[in-house]
Design a protein around this motif. Structure first.
Motif, mmCIF file in Angstrom:
data_model
loop_
_atom_site.group_PDB
_atom_site.id
_atom_site.type_symbol
_atom_site.label_atom_id
_atom_site.label_comp_id
_atom_site.label_asym_id
_atom_site.label_seq_id
_atom_site.Cartn_x
_atom_site.Cartn_y
_atom_site.Cartn_z
ATOM 1 N N VAL A 94 0.822 -1.203 0.000
ATOM 2 C CA VAL A 94 0.000 0.000 0.000
ATOM 3 C C VAL A 94 0.864 1.265 0.000
ATOM 4 O O VAL A 94 0.549 2.241 -0.686
ATOM 5 C CB VAL A 94 -0.967 -0.010 1.210
ATOM 6 C CG1 VAL A 94 -1.657 1.327 1.376
ATOM 7 C CG2 VAL A 94 -2.004 -1.111 1.043
ATOM 8 N N PRO B 148 3.292 1.586 -3.877
ATOM 9 C CA PRO B 148 2.586 1.007 -5.023
ATOM 10 C C PRO B 148 3.368 1.091 -6.331
ATOM 11 O O PRO B 148 3.054 0.380 -7.278
ATOM 12 C CB PRO B 148 1.303 1.837 -5.102
ATOM 13 C CG PRO B 148 1.648 3.117 -4.443
ATOM 14 C CD PRO B 148 2.655 2.788 -3.387
ATOM 15 N N VAL C 100 -4.369 0.488 -5.411
ATOM 16 C CA VAL C 100 -3.478 0.553 -4.255
ATOM 17 C C VAL C 100 -2.977 1.985 -4.052
ATOM 18 O O VAL C 100 -2.855 2.459 -2.919
ATOM 19 C CB VAL C 100 -2.316 -0.456 -4.403
ATOM 20 C CG1 VAL C 100 -1.272 -0.250 -3.333
ATOM 21 C CG2 VAL C 100 -2.839 -1.882 -4.350
#
Length: 179
Positions: free
Chosen positions: A120, A123, A135
């Motif tokens: 996360v 990305p 994401v």
């Protein structure tokens, strides 16, 4: 015979955990009905061996661990650091996996949580696709779907439990006596 039913309840929890992971990843929500179903599956899978052996140690340890996790994570929910679904899911998972495998679950949870946070927060390391864009959206929003690593750690722990139980049952001849 109760061993097979207990394993069946754990096997039924695996697709539900996968659903929770997917739903949390896509919507950042964990439904109460899914957590309650996991609670029932977990309590049933611990109750059956406890009835057969007459020992309530594993069930009591799991219930205490679930209560401790709920109490420990509740302030983080109050501070808006984790979601309520994540807190409830973490409180139910010890009943699902049993008290004996809590250390394995904790180690796997740590590994999956670090991997999820890395995906996360970084990305740009992902291939160019809609997944990468989503994401990046999660990173911009400041949300980490914590239900994903919880579910993945629980699935891996349950799979190992099932494997371990089947190896012990076949080596001791329990499965041969059931046939």
């Amino acid at each position: 015979m109760l061993l097979i039913e207990s394993l069946l309840l754990k096997v039924l929890a695996i697709p539900l955990l996968a659903w929770i992971a997917w739903f949390d990843f896509t919507t950042q929500k964990i439904a109460n009905r899914d957590v309650l179903l996991l609670l029932c599956l977990g309590a049933g899978s611990l109750l059956l061996p406890s009835l057969q052996s007459g020992s309530w140690w594993d069930m009591g340890l799991s219930a205490m661990a679930g209560l401790l996790l709920f109490v420990a994570l509740f302030p983080f929910w109050a501070l808006r650091k984790v979601g309520a679904g994540d807190v409830k899911l973490m409180a139910v998972v010890p009943l699902l996996i049993g008290g004996n495998d809590l250390i394995m679950f904790s180690v796997l949870l740590l590994l999956f949580a670090v991997a999820t946070a890395a995906v996360v927060k970084l990305p740009f390391m992902l291939p160019q696709s809609a997944f990468r864009l989503y994401v990046q959206y999660l990173d911009h929003k400041g949300v980490v779907p914590f239900g994903v690593p919880i579910s993945m750690a629980a699935i891996c722990t349950i799979a190992f439990e099932i494997y371990k139980t089947l190896v012990i049952a076949t080596s001791s001849g329990i499965l041969d006596r059931l046939n």
